[in-house]
Scaffold this motif. Structure first.
Motif, short mmCIF file in Angstrom:
data_model
loop_
_atom_site.label_atom_id
_atom_site.label_comp_id
_atom_site.label_asym_id
_atom_site.label_seq_id
_atom_site.Cartn_x
_atom_site.Cartn_y
_atom_site.Cartn_z
N GLU A 166 -42.42 -13.88 4.97
CA GLU A 166 -41.30 -14.81 4.77
C GLU A 166 -40.91 -15.45 6.09
OE1 GLU A 166 -39.97 -15.84 2.11
OE2 GLU A 166 -40.48 -14.41 0.54
N VAL A 167 -40.35 -16.65 6.00
CA VAL A 167 -39.91 -17.34 7.21
C VAL A 167 -38.40 -17.25 7.40
CG1 VAL A 167 -41.85 -18.94 7.19
CG2 VAL A 167 -39.74 -19.55 5.99
N ALA A 168 -37.66 -16.86 6.36
CA ALA A 168 -36.20 -16.76 6.43
C ALA A 168 -35.77 -15.35 6.05
CB ALA A 168 -35.54 -17.78 5.51
N CYS A 169 -34.77 -14.85 6.76
CA CYS A 169 -34.27 -13.50 6.49
C CYS A 169 -33.04 -13.58 5.59
CB CYS A 169 -33.92 -12.78 7.80
SG CYS A 169 -33.41 -11.06 7.57
N GLY A 170 -33.04 -12.81 4.52
CA GLY A 170 -31.92 -12.80 3.58
C GLY A 170 -30.84 -11.80 3.93
N ASP A 171 -30.99 -11.10 5.05
CA ASP A 171 -29.96 -10.17 5.52
C ASP A 171 -29.10 -10.85 6.57
OD1 ASP A 171 -31.12 -8.25 3.94
OD2 ASP A 171 -31.93 -7.07 5.60
N GLY A 172 -27.93 -10.26 6.82
CA GLY A 172 -27.08 -10.72 7.90
C GLY A 172 -26.02 -9.68 8.22
N TRP A 173 -25.51 -9.73 9.42
CA TRP A 173 -24.42 -8.82 9.79
C TRP A 173 -23.58 -9.49 10.87
CZ3 TRP A 173 -23.47 -6.49 14.60
CH2 TRP A 173 -24.45 -6.70 15.58
N ALA A 174 -22.34 -9.06 10.99
CA ALA A 174 -21.45 -9.61 12.00
C ALA A 174 -20.43 -8.56 12.38
CB ALA A 174 -20.75 -10.87 11.47
N LEU A 175 -19.88 -8.72 13.57
CA LEU A 175 -18.90 -7.77 14.11
C LEU A 175 -17.70 -8.54 14.61
CD1 LEU A 175 -19.48 -4.73 16.40
CD2 LEU A 175 -18.02 -6.59 17.23
N ARG A 231 -12.30 -2.24 14.96
CA ARG A 231 -13.61 -2.90 15.01
C ARG A 231 -14.08 -3.05 13.57
NH1 ARG A 231 -17.78 0.29 18.43
NH2 ARG A 231 -16.60 -0.73 20.10
N THR A 232 -14.52 -4.25 13.19
CA THR A 232 -14.93 -4.50 11.81
C THR A 232 -16.38 -4.96 11.78
OG1 THR A 232 -12.67 -5.19 11.29
CG2 THR A 232 -14.38 -5.73 9.69
N LEU A 233 -17.17 -4.29 10.95
CA LEU A 233 -18.56 -4.66 10.73
C LEU A 233 -18.73 -5.13 9.30
CD1 LEU A 233 -20.51 -1.76 12.46
CD2 LEU A 233 -20.92 -4.18 12.88
#
Length: 326
Positions: free
Chosen positions: A145-154, A161-163
């Motif tokens: 695949e060329v695109a990732c369907g996952d993501g995360w942010a902080l 602290r929020t994840l």
């Protein structure tokens, strides 16, 4: 940013690792000297994977204005890490300068190894200017695949602290669209309580294919984590001895089906970790078989979990944050 994964099964892949590392450094705007150092460290780590690990994988990612490199193998391991770091030490009939040279060119360098269970080497080349050194992630796109369907942010606040983590339904371009929308919503509403934030994500993803979402809020004053999840994103508090307490996520798909959204509080003690991951990684893991890993840099923890638990048939993300107040 996604991790770039370079498989290094034999010496022919060392040059590929070097080229990929140099290209990433160039994209980050590093000068010729810095890019050359990144390429050299990648070459040394990849060579070490072949010579001493029987092959392995090298993960490359941006960190601040530098490059993180993570070399992972499942070989014999290092019986004495300090001895292996000394110039002139070799078990492969070489000059024995590889790891020592990589360490000297790195602004951050750490090794975790266990006899019979392989090794993990983490290096950062370039200015050590990452905004947060208590949190690290491995995020790898599904092969092909060329695109990732996952993501995360902080989000880092004075008292918490929020994840947030998202796993777009399926994989590929449309899953990535859902993940980007979740990240945008988190950027806007990230200060809300976890359950309310998951509800925002659920409503905001209705025009996408949806996905699994989870929010973990570390509350320093009470030494608790408020966790709300919808779908199959896993999370756990890991104690210094490697034992883990899993968190509860409700069934459903954000954007489509959410019968119940609820946050639960989990206590944590000194020197603990929070681990979150998508279902590209198996859930029946423990750090107790890796003495000392729970006290290592979060990048090493994330790397070893990815190395040993990734299923290889989906996007895979694992985020590790050390539960120490900035």
């Amino acid at each position: 940013m996604n991790s770039i994964e370079v498989l290094v099964p034999d010496p022919s892949a060392v040059s590929l690792a070097r080229r990929e590392a140099a290209a990433l450094a160039a994209r980050l705007g590093m000068d010729e000297v810095g890019a050359g150092q990144v390429a050299l460290v990648a070459s040394e780590l990849a060579s070490n994977l072949v010579k001493h690990g029987g092959g392995g994988r090298l993960l490359l990612s941006a960190s601040g204005s530098g490059v993180d490199l993570l070399a992972l193998d499942t070989g014999k391991g290092m019986p004495d890490v300090a001895a292996c770091m000394a110039d002139g030490y070799s078990t492969a009939g070489t000059a024995g300068n590889g790891l020592g040279a990589a360490r000297r060119l790195s602004s951050r360098f750490e090794i975790a190894s266990w006899p019979g269970r392989g090794s993990a080497v983490q290096a950062h080349v370039g200015p050590d200017d990452a905004a947060d050194d208590t949190t690290a992630a491995v995020m790898v796109t599904k092969p092909g695949e060329v695109a990732c369907g996952d993501g995360w942010a902080l989000h880092e606040g004075a008292a918490q602290r929020t994840l947030m983590m998202v796993d777009g339904l399926g994989h590929g371009t449309e899953a990535a669209v859902a993940a980007r929308e979740a990240l945008a919503l988190f950027a806007k509403w990230g200060g809300e309580p976890p359950a309310e934030l998951v509800q925002r994500l659920h409503l905001g993803l209705r025009h996408t294919r949806g996905g699994a979402v989870a929010v973990a809020r570390v509350q320093w004053a009470s030494h608790t984590i408020a966790f709300a999840g919808l779908g199959n994103i896993a999370a756990a508090v890991v104690a210094p001895d490697g034992s883990a307490r899993r968190m509860v996520s409700h069934n459903g798909t954000a954007g489509h089906n959410a019968r119940k959204i609820q946050a639960f509080d989990y206590p944590f003690g000194p020197q603990s970790l929070l681990v979150m991951h998508t279902d590209g990684m198996g859930g029946h893991w423990s750090l107790q078989g890796y003495p000392g890993l729970a006290r290592a840099h979060p990048a090493l923890v994330a790397g070893v979990l990815y190395r040993d638990q990734a299923r290889g048939r989906d996007d895979t993300t694992v985020v590790v944050t050390r539960l120490e107040q900035p």
